[in-house]
Design an enzyme around this catalytic site. Structure first.
Site, PDB file in Angstrom:
ATOM      1  N   HIS A 138       0.901  -1.109   0.174  1.00 51.92           N
ATOM      2  CA  HIS A 138      -0.120  -0.043   0.155  1.00 51.92           C
ATOM      3  C   HIS A 138       0.893   1.073  -0.150  1.00 51.92           C
ATOM      4  O   HIS A 138       2.006   1.148   0.662  1.00 51.92           O
ATOM      5  CB  HIS A 138      -0.847  -0.212   1.361  1.00 51.92           C
ATOM      6  N   ASP A 215       3.349  -4.315   8.029  1.00 54.96           N
ATOM      7  CA  ASP A 215       2.141  -3.473   7.987  1.00 54.96           C
ATOM      8  C   ASP A 215       0.993  -4.299   8.195  1.00 54.96           C
ATOM      9  O   ASP A 215       0.522  -5.457   7.521  1.00 54.96           O
ATOM     10  CB  ASP A 215       2.007  -3.063   6.540  1.00 54.96           C
ATOM     11  N   GLN A 218      -3.994  -5.128   7.372  1.00 53.48           N
ATOM     12  CA  GLN A 218      -5.170  -6.037   6.708  1.00 53.48           C
ATOM     13  C   GLN A 218      -5.136  -7.243   7.572  1.00 53.48           C
ATOM     14  O   GLN A 218      -5.782  -8.387   7.116  1.00 53.48           O
ATOM     15  CB  GLN A 218      -4.946  -6.295   5.515  1.00 53.48           C
ATOM     16  N   LYS A 241     -10.320   0.079  10.787  1.00 51.39           N
ATOM     17  CA  LYS A 241     -10.542  -1.144   9.785  1.00 51.39           C
ATOM     18  C   LYS A 241     -10.850  -2.408  10.724  1.00 51.39           C
ATOM     19  O   LYS A 241     -11.178  -3.534  10.260  1.00 51.39           O
ATOM     20  CB  LYS A 241      -9.062  -1.434   9.036  1.00 51.39           C
ATOM     21  N   CYS A 381      -4.716   2.436  -3.551  1.00 53.15           N
ATOM     22  CA  CYS A 381      -3.309   2.968  -3.027  1.00 53.15           C
ATOM     23  C   CYS A 381      -2.269   1.739  -3.199  1.00 53.15           C
ATOM     24  O   CYS A 381      -1.358   1.732  -2.343  1.00 53.15           O
ATOM     25  CB  CYS A 381      -3.522   3.163  -1.665  1.00 53.15           C
TER      26      CYS A 381
HETATM   27  N1  PLP Z   1      -1.716  -0.606   4.536  1.00 55.95           N
HETATM   28  C1  PLP Z   1      -2.704  -1.266   4.121  1.00 55.95           C
HETATM   29  C2  PLP Z   1      -2.534  -2.739   3.866  1.00 55.95           C
HETATM   30  C3  PLP Z   1      -4.038  -0.761   3.891  1.00 55.95           C
HETATM   31  O1  PLP Z   1      -4.987  -1.557   3.417  1.00 55.95           O
HETATM   32  C4  PLP Z   1      -4.115   0.460   4.432  1.00 55.95           C
HETATM   33  C5  PLP Z   1      -5.532   1.069   4.004  1.00 55.95           C
HETATM   34  O2  PLP Z   1      -6.224   0.876   3.260  1.00 55.95           O
HETATM   35  C6  PLP Z   1      -3.253   1.134   4.912  1.00 55.95           C
HETATM   36  C7  PLP Z   1      -1.893   0.789   5.075  1.00 55.95           C
HETATM   37  C8  PLP Z   1      -3.480   2.739   5.387  1.00 55.95           C
HETATM   38  O3  PLP Z   1      -4.466   2.634   6.273  1.00 55.95           O
HETATM   39  P1  PLP Z   1      -5.028   4.236   6.975  1.00 55.95           P
HETATM   40  O4  PLP Z   1      -5.295   4.679   5.750  1.00 55.95           O
HETATM   41  O5  PLP Z   1      -5.997   3.610   7.957  1.00 55.95           O
HETATM   42  O6  PLP Z   1      -3.706   4.852   7.544  1.00 55.95           O
END
Ligand code: PLP
Length: 431
Positions: A138, A215, A218, A241, A381
């Protein structure tokens, strides 16, 4: 879990009983943001009605009650991911957690940074050092590292994916060397649903002397997560999430690392002493929590975590695996639909991104929305990953503990009608 239990669970989520476009809402966008059960909404309201005050400051009783609630929430959320209380830093979301880390690393790279310069040195990056990410990240776990490399002169490298989106582990072995200082990668891809081999990658990185940043955006909401057992050094996740409110997330770091890392944001509540020329900082987690914190959100996130724990993360994971397999098998069987990520029958979480050949993802999203089905469209993203797979945009359906098999079937039924509706009959033709 089964559909009967899920129907009971849905009663806890008021938003799910509404209609859109005159149809019952089918919410399949939890990968973007999840919905809140009543217990989470009530926890936030109860905090404002009974305990609202600034934490760690006031001498009065409300301030003590607010501080207790805030720190109790930290212990609850830390325990949920296998961490100790002082290893969990509140952040606005995962993105903020990753930026905090990247900026703290560059603060360590300046001479005399922080009030423990010798310890901070271990985080300093310089030309010749490497930061390694993966091609499926992401943007939140890519751009902060690009910028860190730009600031320090370090080099950014990435582990490529194969045509199915799996990490090429032989490349990981080649790329992780004595020059690698940081390996940052996602536990579960937000596009592919693939679960990456965290232990294997972490062992490779640690053998090479690199730090590991996970990260867990998910994974924390969807499967049992024990960061200690995974042996990662840092991890991030977002509250919204995992049934919690927006505006709250967390950064996990091993205690000895967090205490040695220079802070990113500075200001009130993170210091021991301040003179007109310098300041000394508190140990973690406070050294990373400058300014007034998202207190009610932390309390509500703890309520979300309690809801997940009571339902059972193992059970949630099994249910979502069932939904994910149903989703991917059904999509895979539709002519002209290409599903990204692991093939049916291979391990994946409860999400699937797909391309309907000849129909733009935004049209797919509109078509589904007209039928009450909420999905995410675009590059999610993850532009480099889409580019690697030869696509610019896809449609992503992502399930959670409150989705039924019938909802997945309705999405599949609608997906089977898209190309006919848009008059696309041959592969690649049409819009
Ligand atoms: N990393 C992953 C794998 C994600 O799916 C997301 C959000 O879609 C993020 C990071 C970023 O999350 P946030 O927008 O809540 O900071």
């Amino acid at each position: 879990m089964d559909d009967v239990e899920v129907r009971r669970i849905r009663n806890d989520f008021p938003i799910l009983s509404q209609q859109v476009s005159g149809k019952p809402l089918i919410y399949l966008d939890s990968g973007a943001t999840s919905q809140n059960p009543l217990s989470v909404l009530e926890a936030e309201q109860e905090f404002y009605e009974q305990r609202n005050a600034a934490v760690h400051r006031g001498a009065h009783q409300l301030a003590v009650a607010a501080t207790d609630a805030f720190e109790h929430a930290r212990a609850t959320v830390a325990g949920f991911v296998g961490a100790k209380d002082n290893e969990l830093v509140w952040t606005a979301n995962a993105t903020a957690g990753l930026n905090l880390l990247a900026y703290s690393f560059s603060n360590a790279s300046r001479s005399g940074a922080g009030n423990q310069p010798s310890q901070a040195q271990r985080f300093a990056l310089a030309p010749g050092d490497e930061v390694l990410v993966t091609e499926m990240e992401h943007h939140a776990n890519l751009i902060p590292w690009q910028e860190l490399c730009r600031r320090t002169g370090a080099t950014l490298k990435f582990i490529p994916v194969d045509d199915d989106g799996a990490l090429r582990l032989e490349e990981a072995e080649r790329l992780i060397t004595g020059r690698t200082r940081i390996l940052a990668f996602t536990h579960v891809s937000n596009v592919l649903g693939v679960i990456n081999p965290v232990r294997e990658l972490t062992a490779l990185a640690h053998n090479a002397g690199a730090l590991v940043v996970l990260d867990a955006c998910q994974s924390a909401p969807h499967l049992p997560l024990d960061l200690k057992a995974l042996d990662v050094d840092f991890a991030v996740f977002s509250g919204h999430k995992m049934l919690g409110p927006t505006g709250i997330g967390a950064l996990y770091g091993r205690a000895e690392l967090l205490d040695a890392l220079p802070p990113f944001l500075t200001g009130g509540s993170m210091i021991t002493t301040v003179t007109m020329s310098e300041a000394r900082y508190l140990p973690a987690p406070q050294r990373f929590e400058a300014g007034t914190q998202p207190i009610s959100q932390a309390v509500a996130l703890a309520a979300a975590v309690n809801y997940l724990r009571e339902t059972g993360m193992d059970r949630i994971h099994r249910w979502e695996t069932e939904l994910g397999q149903r989703l991917v098998a059904g999509l895979d069987a539709i002519d002209g639909v290409r599903v990204l990520g692991p093939k049916p029958g291979r391990e994946r979480t409860g999400l699937a991104a797909f391309d309907v050949q000849g129909v733009h993802a935004h049209d797919v999203g509109q078509f589904l929305d007209d039928r009450g089905i909420a999905v995410r469209v675009g590059h999610h993203c993850a532009q480099p990953l889409h580019r690697r797979l030869g696509l610019t945009a896809t449609t992503r359906a992502s399930a959670y503990l409150y989705n039924t098999t019938d909802e997945v079937d309705q999405l599949l039924d609608a997906a089977g009608r898209i190309r006919g509706y848009f008059g696309v009959t041959t592969r690649g033709a049409g819009v």
